[in-house]
Write an enzyme that holds these catalytic residues in place. Structure first.
Site, PDB file in Angstrom:
ATOM      1  N   SER A 330       0.832  -1.198   0.000  1.00 41.94           N
ATOM      2  CA  SER A 330       0.000   0.000   0.000  1.00 41.94           C
ATOM      3  C   SER A 330       0.877   1.261   0.000  1.00 41.94           C
ATOM      4  O   SER A 330       1.662   1.462  -0.919  1.00 41.94           O
ATOM      5  CB  SER A 330      -0.958  -0.050   1.195  1.00 41.94           C
ATOM      6  N   ASP A 387      -8.606  -4.863  -6.252  1.00 43.32           N
ATOM      7  CA  ASP A 387      -8.032  -3.863  -5.358  1.00 43.32           C
ATOM      8  C   ASP A 387      -8.029  -2.487  -6.029  1.00 43.32           C
ATOM      9  O   ASP A 387      -7.235  -2.221  -6.941  1.00 43.32           O
ATOM     10  CB  ASP A 387      -6.605  -4.278  -4.989  1.00 43.32           C
ATOM     11  N   HIS A 436      -7.658  -5.617  -0.594  1.00 41.89           N
ATOM     12  CA  HIS A 436      -6.427  -4.860  -0.356  1.00 41.89           C
ATOM     13  C   HIS A 436      -5.622  -5.411   0.813  1.00 41.89           C
ATOM     14  O   HIS A 436      -4.485  -4.994   1.030  1.00 41.89           O
ATOM     15  CB  HIS A 436      -6.769  -3.391  -0.098  1.00 41.89           C
TER      16      HIS A 436
END
Length: 509
Positions: A330, A387, A436
């Site tokens: 991320s 995602d 995610h």
């Protein structure tokens, strides 16, 4: 129970593209005659389905389990089977999955397979030597021929790097507010040791409403522990890998300052001395650059800390074969690109630099992508199909048409695309959070074989953390089976250290 015990003339269900473990998969029917053999893959998946649907005695507990199995009252597992499986009337279609007689027990190997998946205990498996080909696995040829189908040695390396990021989450959430000094890190792969802690600092001042009463102090602190530098310190592992690996590990977003910086999506010059009207100027998201370059009284900037430590390690191990791997999830994946870009120019004769990115957003414009490529940085982006983070920033930002090709956001490197819908464990309607989630990523990488191929039948990564973090996205049959084995996925996990703990993966050990 052996598949060979099926009736001489049976009707079987042959899956088209997904695992037979998925109750929602589309199926086609065919008739087999005596002597016709099913494929090895179908046999293995049906055997797995057998394990899920049949009631059996409690498996023998591992010698060193992390999770303690609690005694459960006896229950008929058929009564727990989801309605859809009842509607399929599987016992009538597959006589070999009917409830066995008391004397007809499943094999010990079959009994313990699912329990192993539901255990935190690691099961050692051999690591293949990659010494003669380590440049390939480090991206020298952009991982050509290794991604689809996924090479088993590369899978093992990717899962290991992903677990390093899990260890970073664990370290931060175990002690989110701490002085700017090195932490004692226990890494999932003991052949590596942590050498330096890394901090990221925001240049923003939070609004007053963010400091409401009861808000934990660590949520609003400007400087936060975001990762670490580690180095392979095992001679045996160095010989297996063909070099000593220096790894820079970065976690994802956790604090309010980091969230606000994520929203600053305007492109800004990577180098301050470059003018806006200069052609082909590398630009990156202003929020990411702020977290990378800003410093505070408590901590150095992430940029200076990384460069100082990399230079120090290069001097310590001067003359050895070295590699540098930057890995993040991320926000950490975005910062990893900025780290890699600066490392390549920090000193002469810098070792090969590669980035492994899980669920990373776009970071900069086309000129930034070209700069990384020209500097020899190799980037492997692991992307989950569902995602949305991997498609931002850049959505909704208006760019003049004449500048769009150069000024728009652009991804860097090559892509390994996985899909939650292929997993036999995850629901087809798994939410955005699951898509995610880092553990979901590692689960999918561990089971990925190739595009359009079913989930790897011998995938052996523990699914305990997946059950605890994303239990609403896990199929009910797995939740029920976990509870039957003494694992309670419905229990609230309030301890941050336990919630973000690192479960060793048997896939790479």
């Amino acid at each position: 129970m052996s598949l060979a015990m099926a009736a001489p003339h049976t009707t079987t269900i042959a899956p088209r593209h997904v695992s037979p473990l998925n109750p929602n998969s589309r199926t086609s029917f065919k008739t087999t005659t005596p002597g016709t053999s099913t494929t090895t893959s179908t046999k293995i998946h049906l055997s797995n389905l057998d394990k899920l649907l049949l009631k059996h005695s409690q498996p023998k507990q591992d010698q060193n389990p992390i999770i303690t199995n609690k005694e459960q009252p006896p229950q008929n597992h058929h009564e727990k089977t989801p309605y859809l499986l009842h509607a399929l009337n599987l016992p009538s279609l597959f006589p070999f999955i009917r409830k066995p007689a008391p004397s007809d027990e499943m094999s010990p190997r079959s009994l313990t397979h699912l329990q192993r998946l539901l255990s935190d205990s690691s099961r050692p498996s051999p690591k293949n030597s990659i010494a003669s080909r380590w440049h390939m696995y480090h991206g020298q040829s952009d991982w050509y021929g290794l991604l689809d189908p996924l090479d088993e040695n590369l899978r093992r390396e990717l899962v290991r790097y992903g677990d390093f990021v899990q260890a970073a989450y664990h370290a931060f959430h175990s002690m989110p507010k701490s002085p700017s000094k090195n932490r004692h890190m226990i890494l999932p792969d003991r052949s590596y040791r942590s050498t330096c802690s890394l901090y990221a600092t925001s240049s923003l001042t939070l609004p007053e409403w963010a400091h409401r009463p009861g808000t934990p102090e660590w949520l609003t602190q400007r400087s936060s522990w975001i990762g670490y530098v580690a180095v392979c310190d095992s001679e045996k592992e160095i010989a297996r890998m063909g070099r000593r690996d220096i790894t820079i590990v970065l976690r994802g977003t956790a604090t309010c300052h980091e969230w606000f910086e994520n929203l600053r999506a305007s492109l800004t010059n990577l180098e301050e001395e470059e003018e806006d009207n200069q052609a082909h100027v590398p630009k990156v998201a202003s929020g990411f650059l702020s977290l990378y370059k800003s410093a505070s009284e408590e901590a150095k900037s992430l940029s200076s800390s990384v460069i100082e430590e990399v230079k120090r390690l290069m001097e310590v191990y001067k003359g050895e074969e070295l590699s540098i791997t930057v890995v993040g999830h991320s926000l950490g994946a975005a910062l990893a690109l900025l780290v890699a870009d600066e490392i390549t120019a920090c000193a002469p004769n810098v070792p090969p630099v590669a980035v492994v990115s899980f669920g990373g957003p776009k970071v900069g414009n086309k000129a930034f992508a070209e700069r990384l490529e020209n500097r020899g940085v190799k980037v492997l982006r692991v992307v989950n199909e569902g995602d949305v983070i991997t498609r931002v920033p850049g959505i909704g930002i208006e760019i003049p048409r004449r500048n769009r090709a150069r000024e728009g956001y652009e991804h860097v490197g090559v892509e390994l695309r996985v899909d939650s819908r292929v997993s036999p464990c995850l629901r087809s309607d798994a939410g955005l959070a699951c898509s995610h989630d880092l553990e979901a990523y590692l689960h999918l990488v561990d089971g990925f074989t190739g595009t359009g191929q079913p989930f790897r039948s011998n995938a052996s990564r523990s699914i305990v953390r997946l059950l605890r973090h994303q239990r609403t996205s896990v199929k009910e049959v797995y939740v029920n089976r976990a509870m039957a084995l003494g694992v309670d996925p419905t229990a609230a996990v309030l301890n941050r250290a336990e919630s973000f703990g690192c479960i060793p993966s048997p896939s790479y050990r």
